[in-house]
Design a protein around this motif. Structure first.
Motif, short mmCIF file in Angstrom:
data_model
loop_
_atom_site.label_atom_id
_atom_site.label_comp_id
_atom_site.label_asym_id
_atom_site.label_seq_id
_atom_site.Cartn_x
_atom_site.Cartn_y
_atom_site.Cartn_z
N VAL A 55 53.43 -23.25 -78.21
CA VAL A 55 52.90 -22.05 -77.54
C VAL A 55 53.74 -20.82 -77.88
O VAL A 55 53.23 -19.76 -78.22
CB VAL A 55 52.83 -22.28 -76.01
CG1 VAL A 55 52.61 -20.95 -75.28
CG2 VAL A 55 51.73 -23.24 -75.67
N ARG A 80 48.83 -22.43 -67.56
CA ARG A 80 48.66 -20.97 -67.52
C ARG A 80 48.63 -20.36 -68.92
O ARG A 80 48.22 -19.22 -69.08
CB ARG A 80 49.81 -20.34 -66.72
CG ARG A 80 49.83 -20.74 -65.26
CD ARG A 80 51.15 -20.40 -64.58
NE ARG A 80 51.46 -18.99 -64.69
CZ ARG A 80 52.60 -18.45 -64.24
NH1 ARG A 80 53.50 -19.22 -63.65
NH2 ARG A 80 52.83 -17.15 -64.38
N THR A 95 52.71 -14.17 -79.29
CA THR A 95 51.82 -15.13 -78.67
C THR A 95 50.67 -14.51 -77.93
O THR A 95 49.69 -15.18 -77.63
CB THR A 95 52.61 -16.02 -77.69
OG1 THR A 95 53.11 -15.19 -76.64
CG2 THR A 95 53.75 -16.72 -78.38
N ILE A 104 47.46 -22.04 -72.00
CA ILE A 104 46.48 -22.52 -72.98
C ILE A 104 45.07 -22.34 -72.45
O ILE A 104 44.86 -22.20 -71.24
CB ILE A 104 46.74 -24.01 -73.33
CG1 ILE A 104 46.51 -24.91 -72.11
CG2 ILE A 104 48.15 -24.20 -73.88
CD1 ILE A 104 46.66 -26.39 -72.40
N PRO A 105 44.07 -22.36 -73.32
CA PRO A 105 42.68 -22.20 -72.88
C PRO A 105 42.28 -23.29 -71.89
O PRO A 105 42.77 -24.43 -71.93
CB PRO A 105 41.88 -22.32 -74.19
CG PRO A 105 42.85 -21.90 -75.25
CD PRO A 105 44.19 -22.39 -74.79
N ALA A 106 41.35 -22.94 -71.01
CA ALA A 106 40.95 -23.84 -69.92
C ALA A 106 40.43 -25.19 -70.40
O ALA A 106 40.66 -26.22 -69.76
CB ALA A 106 39.90 -23.15 -69.05
N GLN A 107 39.74 -25.20 -71.55
CA GLN A 107 39.13 -26.45 -72.01
C GLN A 107 40.15 -27.49 -72.45
O GLN A 107 39.82 -28.66 -72.63
CB GLN A 107 38.14 -26.17 -73.15
CG GLN A 107 38.75 -25.56 -74.40
CD GLN A 107 38.64 -24.04 -74.39
OE1 GLN A 107 38.71 -23.43 -73.33
NE2 GLN A 107 38.46 -23.45 -75.56
N TYR A 108 41.41 -27.08 -72.65
CA TYR A 108 42.44 -28.02 -73.09
C TYR A 108 43.36 -28.47 -71.95
O TYR A 108 44.26 -29.29 -72.17
CB TYR A 108 43.28 -27.39 -74.20
CG TYR A 108 42.49 -26.98 -75.41
CD1 TYR A 108 41.77 -27.91 -76.15
CD2 TYR A 108 42.45 -25.64 -75.81
CE1 TYR A 108 41.02 -27.52 -77.25
CE2 TYR A 108 41.71 -25.25 -76.92
CZ TYR A 108 41.00 -26.19 -77.63
OH TYR A 108 40.27 -25.81 -78.72
N ARG A 109 43.16 -27.96 -70.75
CA ARG A 109 44.11 -28.23 -69.67
C ARG A 109 44.02 -29.64 -69.13
O ARG A 109 45.03 -30.21 -68.69
CB ARG A 109 43.90 -27.21 -68.54
CG ARG A 109 44.29 -25.80 -68.95
CD ARG A 109 43.88 -24.76 -67.91
NE ARG A 109 44.09 -23.41 -68.44
CZ ARG A 109 43.61 -22.31 -67.88
NH1 ARG A 109 42.87 -22.40 -66.77
NH2 ARG A 109 43.84 -21.12 -68.42
#
Length: 237
Positions: free
Chosen positions: A232, A207, A172, A209-214
């Motif tokens: 994940v 923590r 991952t 996943i990318p910030a744009q998907y949070r």
């Protein structure tokens, strides 16, 4: 019977316990590894000597000493790196090298630990190392203190966790500690309350996943969060 354990607490509050290897297990593993590396070094020297005899040339004689010494000295660090904290002797003794957080030691930690063999082996027969194992917390030698490592026994429960961690972390690209926390949550999912597992799932996914998907996590229900955690770990996030 050795009842000393390395305690590792995950984010869910579940405590993982790894039984610590004592001086007896260490000595057994070391004796096996010592015989193997001696035999490998002697086999190399014999092979070069036989080659020299067949070629009737002394030009290859310098190949006897230094490579044999390298085999003897590099046996432990090379195999501990390749075998993820093990050597043939450690595997036979049922022990494994881990960090104090229960993860795999880094290459630098393994190298530091093995450099300190020079001190641990002094003045003879690993007297300093054995004395350190007798009196220190977690039964560690000086090299372990310097490298932040512990030798643990691989029982069935510990082996399962220790086996999945390297593969998941590598697959991952996540921090190994975060992988352990996600796996810990998935293992305990049925026993946690709905509120608790939802909160933990959102915290860990934020923590991982990318910030744009949070921002979308707030709208996810339990089943969606559970699937997302599994995704994940599968490396598809």
């Amino acid at each position: 019977m050795n009842d000393e354990q390395l305690h590792i607490t995950g984010l869910t509050g579940v405590e993982l316990k790894l039984p610590i290897a004592g001086p007896g297990s260490r000595s057994y593993a070391f004796i096996i590894d010592w015989h193997i590396r001696i035999l490998l070094s002697l086999a190399w020297m014999l092979a070069v000597w036989l080659l020299q005899r067949s070629l009737h040339s002394r030009a290859i004689m310098p190949l006897i000493g230094w490579p044999a010494l390298a085999i003897y000295l590099l046996y432990h660090p090379v195999l501990e790196i390749l075998m993820q904290g093990r050597t043939p002797g450690k595997r036979s003794a049922g022990v494994r090298l881990v960090t104090r957080g229960g993860g795999l030691p880094s290459v630098s930690a393994i190298l530091i630990r093995n450099v300190f063999r020079l001190l641990d082996s002094a003045p003879a027969f690993y007297m300093i190392g054995l004395a350190s194992c007798m009196f220190t917390k977690d039964r560690v030698r000086v090299g372990d203190l310097a490298a932040g490592t512990v030798l643990v026994l691989e029982n069935a429960g510990a082996a399962r966790v220790l086996e999945i961690m390297p593969g998941l972390a590598t697959h991952t690209g996540l921090d190994p500690r975060l992988v352990e926390l996600i796996q810990d949550l998935l293992d305990r999912w049925p026993s946690l309350s709905s509120e608790r597992r939802v909160a933990l799932a959102r915290e860990l996914l934020a923590r991982a996943i990318p910030a744009q998907y949070r921002d979308a996590l707030a709208a996810h229900g339990e089943s969606e969060l559970l699937q997302r955690l599994r995704t994940v770990l599968a490396g598809a996030a």
